[in-house]
Design a protein around this motif. Structure first.
Motif, PDB file in Angstrom:
ATOM      1  N   TRP A  13       1.710   5.460  -9.261  1.00 58.33           N
ATOM      2  CA  TRP A  13       0.269   5.449  -9.015  1.00 58.33           C
ATOM      3  C   TRP A  13      -0.482   4.723 -10.110  1.00 58.33           C
ATOM      4  O   TRP A  13      -1.472   4.048  -9.843  1.00 58.33           O
ATOM      5  CB  TRP A  13      -0.259   6.874  -8.828  1.00 58.33           C
ATOM      6  N   THR A  14      -0.019   4.849 -11.342  1.00 56.75           N
ATOM      7  CA  THR A  14      -0.682   4.142 -12.445  1.00 56.75           C
ATOM      8  C   THR A  14      -0.655   2.642 -12.203  1.00 56.75           C
ATOM      9  O   THR A  14      -1.671   1.959 -12.353  1.00 56.75           O
ATOM     10  CB  THR A  14      -0.009   4.473 -13.784  1.00 56.75           C
ATOM     11  N   VAL A  15       0.491   2.129 -11.824  1.00 56.53           N
ATOM     12  CA  VAL A  15       0.625   0.689 -11.591  1.00 56.53           C
ATOM     13  C   VAL A  15      -0.330   0.241 -10.486  1.00 56.53           C
ATOM     14  O   VAL A  15      -1.038  -0.762 -10.624  1.00 56.53           O
ATOM     15  CB  VAL A  15       2.084   0.333 -11.240  1.00 56.53           C
ATOM     16  N   LEU A  16      -0.380   0.998  -9.404  1.00 57.49           N
ATOM     17  CA  LEU A  16      -1.252   0.632  -8.286  1.00 57.49           C
ATOM     18  C   LEU A  16      -2.736   0.760  -8.644  1.00 57.49           C
ATOM     19  O   LEU A  16      -3.547  -0.092  -8.264  1.00 57.49           O
ATOM     20  CB  LEU A  16      -0.920   1.493  -7.064  1.00 57.49           C
ATOM     21  N   ILE A  17      -3.083   1.794  -9.377  1.00 58.64           N
ATOM     22  CA  ILE A  17      -4.482   1.999  -9.768  1.00 58.64           C
ATOM     23  C   ILE A  17      -4.937   0.935 -10.749  1.00 58.64           C
ATOM     24  O   ILE A  17      -6.012   0.347 -10.597  1.00 58.64           O
ATOM     25  CB  ILE A  17      -4.684   3.421 -10.326  1.00 58.64           C
ATOM     26  N   VAL A  18      -4.139   0.661 -11.758  1.00 59.53           N
ATOM     27  CA  VAL A  18      -4.497  -0.380 -12.725  1.00 59.53           C
ATOM     28  C   VAL A  18      -4.590  -1.736 -12.024  1.00 59.53           C
ATOM     29  O   VAL A  18      -5.494  -2.523 -12.298  1.00 59.53           O
ATOM     30  CB  VAL A  18      -3.501  -0.409 -13.904  1.00 59.53           C
ATOM     31  N   ASP A  23      -9.332  -5.995 -10.215  1.00 58.06           N
ATOM     32  CA  ASP A  23     -10.367  -6.725  -9.481  1.00 58.06           C
ATOM     33  C   ASP A  23     -11.758  -6.425 -10.018  1.00 58.06           C
ATOM     34  O   ASP A  23     -12.734  -6.988  -9.553  1.00 58.06           O
ATOM     35  CB  ASP A  23     -10.315  -6.354  -7.997  1.00 58.06           C
ATOM     36  N   GLY A  24     -11.852  -5.487 -10.950  1.00 52.85           N
ATOM     37  CA  GLY A  24     -13.148  -5.124 -11.522  1.00 52.85           C
ATOM     38  C   GLY A  24     -13.424  -3.646 -11.363  1.00 52.85           C
ATOM     39  O   GLY A  24     -12.608  -2.886 -10.835  1.00 52.85           O
ATOM     40  N   ASP A  25     -14.583  -3.233 -11.830  1.00 54.00           N
ATOM     41  CA  ASP A  25     -14.985  -1.829 -11.747  1.00 54.00           C
ATOM     42  C   ASP A  25     -14.988  -1.369 -10.298  1.00 54.00           C
ATOM     43  O   ASP A  25     -15.224  -2.159  -9.385  1.00 54.00           O
ATOM     44  CB  ASP A  25     -16.376  -1.638 -12.324  1.00 54.00           C
ATOM     45  N   ALA A  26     -14.741  -0.071 -10.111  1.00 49.62           N
ATOM     46  CA  ALA A  26     -14.749   0.487  -8.759  1.00 49.62           C
ATOM     47  C   ALA A  26     -15.213   1.928  -8.794  1.00 49.62           C
ATOM     48  O   ALA A  26     -14.857   2.677  -9.706  1.00 49.62           O
ATOM     49  CB  ALA A  26     -13.353   0.409  -8.149  1.00 49.62           C
ATOM     50  N   ARG A  27     -15.991   2.302  -7.808  1.00 48.01           N
ATOM     51  CA  ARG A  27     -16.344   3.705  -7.625  1.00 48.01           C
ATOM     52  C   ARG A  27     -15.104   4.435  -7.144  1.00 48.01           C
ATOM     53  O   ARG A  27     -14.167   3.825  -6.620  1.00 48.01           O
ATOM     54  CB  ARG A  27     -17.475   3.833  -6.607  1.00 48.01           C
ATOM     55  N   PHE A  28     -15.092   5.750  -7.316  1.00 48.59           N
ATOM     56  CA  PHE A  28     -13.937   6.557  -6.946  1.00 48.59           C
ATOM     57  C   PHE A  28     -13.535   6.320  -5.489  1.00 48.59           C
ATOM     58  O   PHE A  28     -12.376   6.065  -5.180  1.00 48.59           O
ATOM     59  CB  PHE A  28     -14.247   8.036  -7.191  1.00 48.59           C
ATOM     60  N   SER A  29     -14.508   6.382  -4.580  1.00 52.27           N
ATOM     61  CA  SER A  29     -14.196   6.216  -3.160  1.00 52.27           C
ATOM     62  C   SER A  29     -13.661   4.818  -2.846  1.00 52.27           C
ATOM     63  O   SER A  29     -12.774   4.658  -2.011  1.00 52.27           O
ATOM     64  CB  SER A  29     -15.432   6.516  -2.301  1.00 52.27           C
ATOM     65  N   GLU A  30     -14.179   3.828  -3.531  1.00 52.83           N
ATOM     66  CA  GLU A  30     -13.687   2.460  -3.345  1.00 52.83           C
ATOM     67  C   GLU A  30     -12.251   2.342  -3.845  1.00 52.83           C
ATOM     68  O   GLU A  30     -11.411   1.707  -3.222  1.00 52.83           O
ATOM     69  CB  GLU A  30     -14.599   1.482  -4.072  1.00 52.83           C
ATOM     70  N   LEU A  31     -11.983   2.969  -4.966  1.00 55.90           N
ATOM     71  CA  LEU A  31     -10.636   2.941  -5.528  1.00 55.90           C
ATOM     72  C   LEU A  31      -9.647   3.630  -4.585  1.00 55.90           C
ATOM     73  O   LEU A  31      -8.527   3.159  -4.400  1.00 55.90           O
ATOM     74  CB  LEU A  31     -10.644   3.610  -6.902  1.00 55.90           C
ATOM     75  N   ARG A  32     -10.069   4.715  -3.959  1.00 54.21           N
ATOM     76  CA  ARG A  32      -9.208   5.399  -2.978  1.00 54.21           C
ATOM     77  C   ARG A  32      -8.857   4.476  -1.827  1.00 54.21           C
ATOM     78  O   ARG A  32      -7.738   4.496  -1.322  1.00 54.21           O
ATOM     79  CB  ARG A  32      -9.896   6.640  -2.419  1.00 54.21           C
ATOM     80  N   ARG A  33      -9.795   3.651  -1.401  1.00 56.01           N
ATOM     81  CA  ARG A  33      -9.513   2.700  -0.309  1.00 56.01           C
ATOM     82  C   ARG A  33      -8.587   1.588  -0.793  1.00 56.01           C
ATOM     83  O   ARG A  33      -7.735   1.122  -0.039  1.00 56.01           O
ATOM     84  CB  ARG A  33     -10.813   2.108   0.229  1.00 56.01           C
ATOM     85  N   VAL A  35      -6.269   1.756  -3.143  1.00 58.27           N
ATOM     86  CA  VAL A  35      -4.913   2.239  -3.455  1.00 58.27           C
ATOM     87  C   VAL A  35      -4.398   3.009  -2.235  1.00 58.27           C
ATOM     88  O   VAL A  35      -4.573   4.214  -2.117  1.00 58.27           O
ATOM     89  CB  VAL A  35      -4.899   3.120  -4.720  1.00 58.27           C
ATOM     90  N   GLU A  36      -3.783   2.287  -1.352  1.00 59.50           N
ATOM     91  CA  GLU A  36      -3.310   2.861  -0.102  1.00 59.50           C
ATOM     92  C   GLU A  36      -2.261   3.944  -0.341  1.00 59.50           C
ATOM     93  O   GLU A  36      -1.313   3.745  -1.107  1.00 59.50           O
ATOM     94  CB  GLU A  36      -2.719   1.760   0.770  1.00 59.50           C
ATOM     95  N   GLY A  37      -2.476   5.099   0.281  1.00 57.09           N
ATOM     96  CA  GLY A  37      -1.506   6.175   0.203  1.00 57.09           C
ATOM     97  C   GLY A  37      -1.706   7.175  -0.920  1.00 57.09           C
ATOM     98  O   GLY A  37      -1.023   8.192  -0.959  1.00 57.09           O
ATOM     99  N   VAL A  38      -2.624   6.914  -1.842  1.00 56.08           N
ATOM    100  CA  VAL A  38      -2.839   7.840  -2.952  1.00 56.08           C
ATOM    101  C   VAL A  38      -3.553   9.087  -2.421  1.00 56.08           C
ATOM    102  O   VAL A  38      -4.468   8.987  -1.611  1.00 56.08           O
ATOM    103  CB  VAL A  38      -3.618   7.196  -4.126  1.00 56.08           C
ATOM    104  N   SER A  39      -3.105  10.241  -2.857  1.00 58.71           N
ATOM    105  CA  SER A  39      -3.685  11.495  -2.367  1.00 58.71           C
ATOM    106  C   SER A  39      -4.948  11.854  -3.142  1.00 58.71           C
ATOM    107  O   SER A  39      -5.209  11.331  -4.223  1.00 58.71           O
ATOM    108  CB  SER A  39      -2.673  12.634  -2.485  1.00 58.71           C
ATOM    109  N   GLN A  40      -5.696  12.797  -2.586  1.00 63.25           N
ATOM    110  CA  GLN A  40      -6.910  13.272  -3.248  1.00 63.25           C
ATOM    111  C   GLN A  40      -6.570  13.986  -4.545  1.00 63.25           C
ATOM    112  O   GLN A  40      -7.421  14.140  -5.401  1.00 63.25           O
ATOM    113  CB  GLN A  40      -7.699  14.196  -2.332  1.00 63.25           C
TER     114      GLN A  40
END
Length: 66
Positions: A13-18, A23-33, A35-40
């Motif tokens: 998950w770290t690799v995918l999130i980083v 691509d730049g700053d992201a809001r939490f909800s945008e980041l969830r979209r 990073v496909e498959g990451v859980s809440q």
């Protein structure tokens, strides 16, 4: 500190999130979209670890106490 960084780098998950943050700053909800498959559960947990170790910086409203 080096061990923590290596632990993060080896985490899926770290690799995918980083990568998504590359691509730049992201809001939490945008980041969830992004990073496909990451859980809440895993997204905030991973972000807290990255923030704690100084690899990402959170801006915006303060977090509620845990």
């Amino acid at each position: 500190m080096t061990r923590r960084i290596l632990d993060h780098i080896g985490d899926r998950w770290t690799v995918l999130i980083v990568g998504a943050l590359g691509d730049g700053d992201a809001r939490f909800s945008e980041l969830r979209r992004r990073v496909e498959g990451v859980s809440q559960k895993m997204l905030p947990q991973t972000l807290r670890g990255l923030e704690r170790d100084g690899l990402v910086r959170r801006t915006g409203p303060p977090r509620s106490p845990e």
